[in-house]
Design an enzyme around this catalytic site. Structure first.
Site, PDB file in Angstrom:
ATOM      1  N   PRO A  99       2.978  -7.342  -6.504  1.00  0.00           N
ATOM      2  CA  PRO A  99       2.589  -7.806  -5.165  1.00  0.00           C
ATOM      3  C   PRO A  99       1.072  -7.669  -4.976  1.00  0.00           C
ATOM      4  CG  PRO A  99       4.410  -6.228  -5.049  1.00  0.00           C
ATOM      5  CD  PRO A  99       3.922  -6.217  -6.459  1.00  0.00           C
ATOM      6  N   ALA A 102      -1.719  -4.855  -2.221  1.00  0.00           N
ATOM      7  CA  ALA A 102      -0.783  -3.794  -1.841  1.00  0.00           C
ATOM      8  C   ALA A 102      -1.118  -2.474  -2.509  1.00  0.00           C
ATOM      9  CB  ALA A 102       0.637  -4.223  -2.200  1.00  0.00           C
ATOM     10  N   GLY A 105      -2.950  -2.806  -7.832  1.00  0.00           N
ATOM     11  CA  GLY A 105      -3.864  -3.238  -8.902  1.00  0.00           C
ATOM     12  C   GLY A 105      -3.612  -4.645  -9.407  1.00  0.00           C
ATOM     13  N   SER A 106      -3.127  -5.538  -8.537  1.00  0.00           N
ATOM     14  CA  SER A 106      -2.808  -6.894  -9.022  1.00  0.00           C
ATOM     15  C   SER A 106      -4.057  -7.617  -9.522  1.00  0.00           C
ATOM     16  CB  SER A 106      -2.119  -7.716  -7.932  1.00  0.00           C
ATOM     17  OG  SER A 106      -2.991  -7.890  -6.838  1.00  0.00           O
ATOM     18  N   ASP A 150      -9.446   1.687 -11.072  1.00  0.00           N
ATOM     19  CA  ASP A 150      -8.459   0.617 -11.297  1.00  0.00           C
ATOM     20  C   ASP A 150      -8.692  -0.065 -12.638  1.00  0.00           C
ATOM     21  OD1 ASP A 150      -7.611   1.220  -8.769  1.00  0.00           O
ATOM     22  OD2 ASP A 150      -7.606  -0.847  -8.036  1.00  0.00           O
TER      23      ASP A 150
HETATM   24  O1  PMV Z   1      -7.258  -0.879  -5.159  1.00  0.00           O
HETATM   25  P1  PMV Z   1      -6.493   0.160  -4.412  1.00  0.00           P
HETATM   26  O2  PMV Z   1      -6.033  -0.242  -3.066  1.00  0.00           O
HETATM   27  O3  PMV Z   1      -5.432   0.770  -5.280  1.00  0.00           O
HETATM   28  O4  PMV Z   1      -7.479   1.381  -4.106  1.00  0.00           O
HETATM   29  C1  PMV Z   1      -8.234   1.980  -5.084  1.00  0.00           C
HETATM   30  C2  PMV Z   1      -8.493   3.389  -4.755  1.00  0.00           C
HETATM   31  C3  PMV Z   1      -9.631   3.721  -3.794  1.00  0.00           C
HETATM   32  O5  PMV Z   1      -9.949   5.073  -4.100  1.00  0.00           O
HETATM   33  C4  PMV Z   1      -9.142   3.632  -2.362  1.00  0.00           C
HETATM   34  C5  PMV Z   1     -10.848   2.844  -3.978  1.00  0.00           C
HETATM   35  C6  PMV Z   1     -11.592   3.055  -5.271  1.00  0.00           C
HETATM   36  O6  PMV Z   1     -12.474   2.227  -5.567  1.00  0.00           O
HETATM   37  O7  PMV Z   1     -11.344   4.042  -5.991  1.00  0.00           O
END
Ligand code: PMV
Length: 312
Positions: A99, A102, A105-106, A150
């Protein structure tokens, strides 16, 4: 035809605090993946690629793309990095079971799958850290100031203990983790959540730095519990991390309702994962208790549930 895939990811511990230099732990999701296929196009311009993501109606020729369009940007960055200029017309198709928007990590998974497919098609072996670097360029378009967690977890496809601007440490799990994911159905962009935390920190730096430090301590303890396979401790640490995320202001009523539902169904622990303010909760449980947690989440209003193992 050449095919490659990349996993979605969850942040097990330390989101948001990781942007401010604290450690965090992220893991690839075995069950949710994005695939990219590359095949020759019978018609089309030489040295051009038709990039298509049918599920979202995305259809773009590489050479006509805007400079801030992440997928063409990734493709061009890779071609430049390995020095490829001439090729027959190609068709790149991206499909995903992750998804979007959300916290799973899409975007990073799409980038990783595309680069891996290009690596195989052009037979240009490329290190995971170079792939991670290229994905990070696209993440900057999505998020503004990403920590880099990510792209690291998705490019290496390993559980990672991550501190910004340091070499990542890849963790060997003592035993697989069974994770149930519950969707709140709410969506907020990561950049919105990250900007809100930054504003709060600017208004009250001492208080917010205390929270970041507490989250950092939780990630450090979780690293040991993961290596030792102590799932009870991990669950407790997830609950503690969730409380700190509530103090940061990135939780929501629905996230908390789903966390409670998972705990009532005897999950070891539960928390939001990723940027928050919606998106998914993750609950750690025993293999035999997965169905009970899924049912409890659905009864509490989860719009979707997924099960995935995390392995090293
Ligand atoms: O991309 P997301 O929504 O999984 O968020 C990543 C994690 C955060 O710590 C909120 C942002 C980051 O750049 O590390």
């Amino acid at each position: 035809m050449i095919k490659a895939s990349a996993p979605g990811k969850v942040i097990l511990f330390g989101e948001h605090a990781v942007v401010f230099g604290m450690p965090a732990i992220a893991a690839p999701l075995e069950g949710l993946r994005t695939t990219a296929t590359i095949s020759p196009l019978p018609e089309g311009a030489h040295n051009d690629i038709l990039i298509e993501a049918p599920a979202i109606g995305y259809f773009q020729w590489l050479h006509e793309a805007a400079p801030n369009d992440p997928l063409p940007m990734i493709v061009q960055e890779f071609l430049t990095s390995v020095g490829i200029q001439k090729f027959d017309p190609l068709h790149l198709v991206i499909k995903s079971s992750i998804p979007s928007s959300a916290g799973l990590g899409s975007g990073a998974a799409a980038s990783a799958a595309v680069i891996e497919a290009l690596v195989r098609f052009f037979d240009k072996p490329t290190s995971a850290s170079e792939i991670s670097r290229i994905i990070y360029e696209a993440e900057k378009i999505h998020h503004g100031t990403p920590s880099g967690i990510d792209n690291t977890v998705v490019a290496h496809d390993r559980v990672v203990y991550f501190i910004r601007d340091q070499e990542p440490e890849f963790l060997n799990l003592h035993s697989p983790l069974w994770i149930v994911l519950g969707d709140t159905g709410e969506r907020t962009s990561t950049s919105t959540a990250v900007s809100q935390v930054r504003r709060s920190w600017q208004e009250d730096p001492d208080h917010f730095e205390d929270i970041f430090q507490s989250i950092g301590a939780i990630s450090r303890q979780a690293r040991i519990a993961i290596i030792e396979g102590d799932h009870e401790i991990l669950g407790k640490l997830m609950n503690k991390n969730q409380s700190k995320l509530e103090e940061l202001g990135v939780s929501s009523d629905r996230l908390e309702k789903l966390n409670d539902a998972a705990r009532q169904a005897n999950a070891f622990g539960a928390k939001l994962s990723g940027g928050g303010m919606g998106g998914f909760i993750i609950a750690l449980t025993d293999e035999g208790n997965v169905d009970a947690v899924c049912h409890s989440l659905s009864d509490a209003g989860a719009t979707a549930t997924f099960v995935s193992t995390i392995e090293s």
